[in-house]
Design a protein around this motif. Sequence first.
Motif, PDB file in Angstrom:
ATOM      1  N   THR A  20      51.182  11.210  31.139  1.00 22.49           N
ATOM      2  CA  THR A  20      51.794  10.355  30.400  1.00 22.49           C
ATOM      3  C   THR A  20      51.011   9.990  29.061  1.00 22.49           C
ATOM      4  OG1 THR A  20      52.632   8.926  32.311  1.00 22.49           O
ATOM      5  CG2 THR A  20      52.728   7.924  30.246  1.00 22.49           C
ATOM      6  N   ARG A  21      49.814   9.916  29.063  1.00 20.09           N
ATOM      7  CA  ARG A  21      48.914   9.933  27.767  1.00 20.09           C
ATOM      8  C   ARG A  21      49.307  10.942  26.726  1.00 20.09           C
ATOM      9  NH1 ARG A  21      45.410  13.490  24.923  1.00 20.09           N
ATOM     10  NH2 ARG A  21      43.656  12.266  23.994  1.00 20.09           N
ATOM     11  N   ASN A  22      49.513  12.138  27.389  1.00 20.60           N
ATOM     12  CA  ASN A  22      49.679  13.326  26.538  1.00 20.60           C
ATOM     13  C   ASN A  22      51.178  13.353  25.888  1.00 20.60           C
ATOM     14  OD1 ASN A  22      47.098  14.179  27.072  1.00 20.60           O
ATOM     15  ND2 ASN A  22      47.780  15.792  28.671  1.00 20.60           N
ATOM     16  N   GLN A  23      51.887  12.760  26.727  1.00 23.35           N
ATOM     17  CA  GLN A  23      53.308  12.494  26.109  1.00 23.35           C
ATOM     18  C   GLN A  23      53.444  11.420  24.985  1.00 23.35           C
ATOM     19  OE1 GLN A  23      56.248  14.298  26.887  1.00 23.35           O
ATOM     20  NE2 GLN A  23      54.843  15.565  28.188  1.00 23.35           N
ATOM     21  N   LEU A  24      52.642  10.292  25.300  1.00 18.45           N
ATOM     22  CA  LEU A  24      52.661   8.963  24.423  1.00 18.45           C
ATOM     23  C   LEU A  24      51.751   9.603  23.192  1.00 18.45           C
ATOM     24  CD1 LEU A  24      51.915   6.033  26.857  1.00 18.45           C
ATOM     25  CD2 LEU A  24      53.898   6.528  25.408  1.00 18.45           C
ATOM     26  N   ILE A  25      50.800  10.216  23.361  1.00 20.70           N
ATOM     27  CA  ILE A  25      50.008  10.551  21.820  1.00 20.70           C
ATOM     28  C   ILE A  25      51.036  11.420  20.861  1.00 20.70           C
ATOM     29  CG2 ILE A  25      49.160  13.035  22.426  1.00 20.70           C
ATOM     30  CD1 ILE A  25      46.461  11.801  21.247  1.00 20.70           C
ATOM     31  N   ILE A  26      52.063  11.927  21.493  1.00 22.20           N
ATOM     32  CA  ILE A  26      52.964  12.732  20.531  1.00 22.20           C
ATOM     33  C   ILE A  26      53.824  11.796  19.755  1.00 22.20           C
ATOM     34  CG2 ILE A  26      55.013  14.463  20.473  1.00 22.20           C
ATOM     35  CD1 ILE A  26      53.618  15.738  22.968  1.00 22.20           C
ATOM     36  N   THR A  27      54.378  10.954  20.539  1.00 17.67           N
ATOM     37  CA  THR A  27      55.452   9.920  19.837  1.00 17.67           C
ATOM     38  C   THR A  27      54.701   8.807  19.333  1.00 17.67           C
ATOM     39  OG1 THR A  27      55.750   8.885  22.014  1.00 17.67           O
ATOM     40  CG2 THR A  27      57.172  10.666  21.492  1.00 17.67           C
ATOM     41  N   HIS A  28      53.477   8.211  19.937  1.00 11.26           N
ATOM     42  CA  HIS A  28      52.826   6.892  19.350  1.00 11.26           C
ATOM     43  C   HIS A  28      51.188   7.233  19.202  1.00 11.26           C
ATOM     44  CE1 HIS A  28      56.345   5.597  21.451  1.00 11.26           C
ATOM     45  NE2 HIS A  28      56.110   4.643  20.858  1.00 11.26           N
ATOM     46  N   PRO A  29      51.042   8.250  18.040  1.00  7.03           N
ATOM     47  CA  PRO A  29      49.915   8.664  17.812  1.00  7.03           C
ATOM     48  C   PRO A  29      48.724   7.790  17.678  1.00  7.03           C
ATOM     49  CG  PRO A  29      51.161   9.388  15.986  1.00  7.03           C
ATOM     50  CD  PRO A  29      52.039   8.848  17.167  1.00  7.03           C
ATOM     51  N   SER A  30      48.983   6.556  17.137  1.00 11.15           N
ATOM     52  CA  SER A  30      48.269   5.343  16.754  1.00 11.15           C
ATOM     53  C   SER A  30      47.873   4.249  17.724  1.00 11.15           C
ATOM     54  CB  SER A  30      48.333   4.829  15.412  1.00 11.15           C
ATOM     55  OG  SER A  30      49.887   4.043  15.308  1.00 11.15           O
ATOM     56  N   THR A  31      48.912   4.384  18.717  1.00  8.78           N
ATOM     57  CA  THR A  31      49.182   3.076  19.741  1.00  8.78           C
ATOM     58  C   THR A  31      49.098   3.763  21.294  1.00  8.78           C
ATOM     59  OG1 THR A  31      51.368   2.910  19.307  1.00  8.78           O
ATOM     60  CG2 THR A  31      50.206   1.666  18.062  1.00  8.78           C
ATOM     61  N   TYR A  32      49.125   4.989  21.489  1.00 10.49           N
ATOM     62  CA  TYR A  32      49.113   5.580  22.628  1.00 10.49           C
ATOM     63  C   TYR A  32      48.359   5.010  23.824  1.00 10.49           C
ATOM     64  CZ  TYR A  32      45.346   8.493  22.056  1.00 10.49           C
ATOM     65  OH  TYR A  32      43.702   8.992  21.723  1.00 10.49           O
ATOM     66  N   LEU A  33      47.174   4.700  23.313  1.00  9.97           N
ATOM     67  CA  LEU A  33      46.029   4.185  24.255  1.00  9.97           C
ATOM     68  C   LEU A  33      46.359   2.838  24.755  1.00  9.97           C
ATOM     69  CD1 LEU A  33      43.894   5.706  25.846  1.00  9.97           C
ATOM     70  CD2 LEU A  33      42.270   4.912  24.338  1.00  9.97           C
ATOM     71  N   SER A  34      46.470   2.130  23.867  1.00 14.63           N
ATOM     72  CA  SER A  34      47.045   0.603  24.166  1.00 14.63           C
ATOM     73  C   SER A  34      48.273   0.411  25.011  1.00 14.63           C
ATOM     74  CB  SER A  34      47.047  -0.277  22.778  1.00 14.63           C
ATOM     75  OG  SER A  34      48.009   0.223  22.018  1.00 14.63           O
ATOM     76  N   ILE A  35      49.221   1.446  24.707  1.00 19.25           N
ATOM     77  CA  ILE A  35      50.166   1.240  25.459  1.00 19.25           C
ATOM     78  C   ILE A  35      50.037   1.403  26.849  1.00 19.25           C
ATOM     79  CG2 ILE A  35      52.640   2.471  25.972  1.00 19.25           C
ATOM     80  CD1 ILE A  35      52.702   2.665  22.772  1.00 19.25           C
ATOM     81  N   LEU A  36      49.275   2.680  27.162  1.00 19.49           N
ATOM     82  CA  LEU A  36      48.962   3.328  28.554  1.00 19.49           C
ATOM     83  C   LEU A  36      47.832   2.486  29.386  1.00 19.49           C
ATOM     84  CD1 LEU A  36      49.050   5.955  30.259  1.00 19.49           C
ATOM     85  CD2 LEU A  36      47.003   6.594  29.147  1.00 19.49           C
ATOM     86  N   SER A  37      47.236   1.959  28.510  1.00 21.88           N
ATOM     87  CA  SER A  37      46.112   0.849  29.113  1.00 21.88           C
ATOM     88  C   SER A  37      46.743  -0.360  29.644  1.00 21.88           C
ATOM     89  CB  SER A  37      45.069   0.598  28.051  1.00 21.88           C
ATOM     90  OG  SER A  37      44.128   1.587  27.968  1.00 21.88           O
TER      91      SER A  37
END
Length: 309
Positions: free
Chosen positions: A227-244
Amino acid sequence: MAMPYAKVTIGTTTAYADAGGNFTIPNGGTSPVMVTSYMSGRYFNVVEKTSMLEALTAIVTPPGPVNFMHNISNTDERIRAQVNAYVEANRARDWVLAQNPSYPTISMQTGFTLNVDYALTCNAYYDGVSLNFYLAGGGCANTAYSSVVHHEYGHHVVSCGGSGQDQYGEGVGDSVAVCIADDPVLAYGFQSDCNAGIRTANNTMQYPCTSDIHTCAQLLSGCVWSTRNQLIITHPSTYLSILSSLLLNSVPMHTGGQITPQITIDFLTLDDDDGDFNNGTPHRSEICAGFGDHGMTCPALPQQFSASP
């Protein structure tokens, strides 16, 4: 690095550092005083099982300042373990509260115990009231460090959230470590190879997993990493906070010790921003792709119909 929230004293007067390790001790006099910096703080107490805790003292003329550097020689694994356990446990706690400032128990907890340097090797564990770490030996490093501490604190997160442990607890522990480090590998150097860990979230594990609980942990961490690898494509600046946020806040929603597709639904439920789950969620495509890679498929959205004229 900073010793956040660390305990310092002048006699019976106690103060605690802030998150950056800065402290002020109230003292009305001008005569030199002895200031002591302990291997403990507001939220964690370190207990040394085979040696002595490091405590530093300095004679200071008010108003100071004074600086303390624990583990300054960096030659004794026992002292290194004390500092590592303290700093990394605080890092894990800060990560939890960044996702949910009111997380059960943890938001109000002080003085949690960190036992370091047990005269055993190649393991670390959570027992419900403390985190516990072993000395180096048997081909393994001292276990009080970085992602090992984060993993064990993840078990505390599960316990405080009200869920069972087993494969789920191991999976959350690995996933907490993954999110804090933004790295799929758990415990680099655990077996004395600093280029390798003991498990990885970058895997193809599939649901259901019926192997041992540590192997099955990689099912959940794999979903999280994918999921992190999907989010980093669409939300490169906020992917980690979304996932966490999704990971941490899904824990109180879980029951039992198994990793099942209900976790996928929990992520989607948390991601729902308009109160209508049937309309999809902002990050549905990333969550469904990530969890789907591991056989934890999303439920289908209901068919939408429109009336014909």
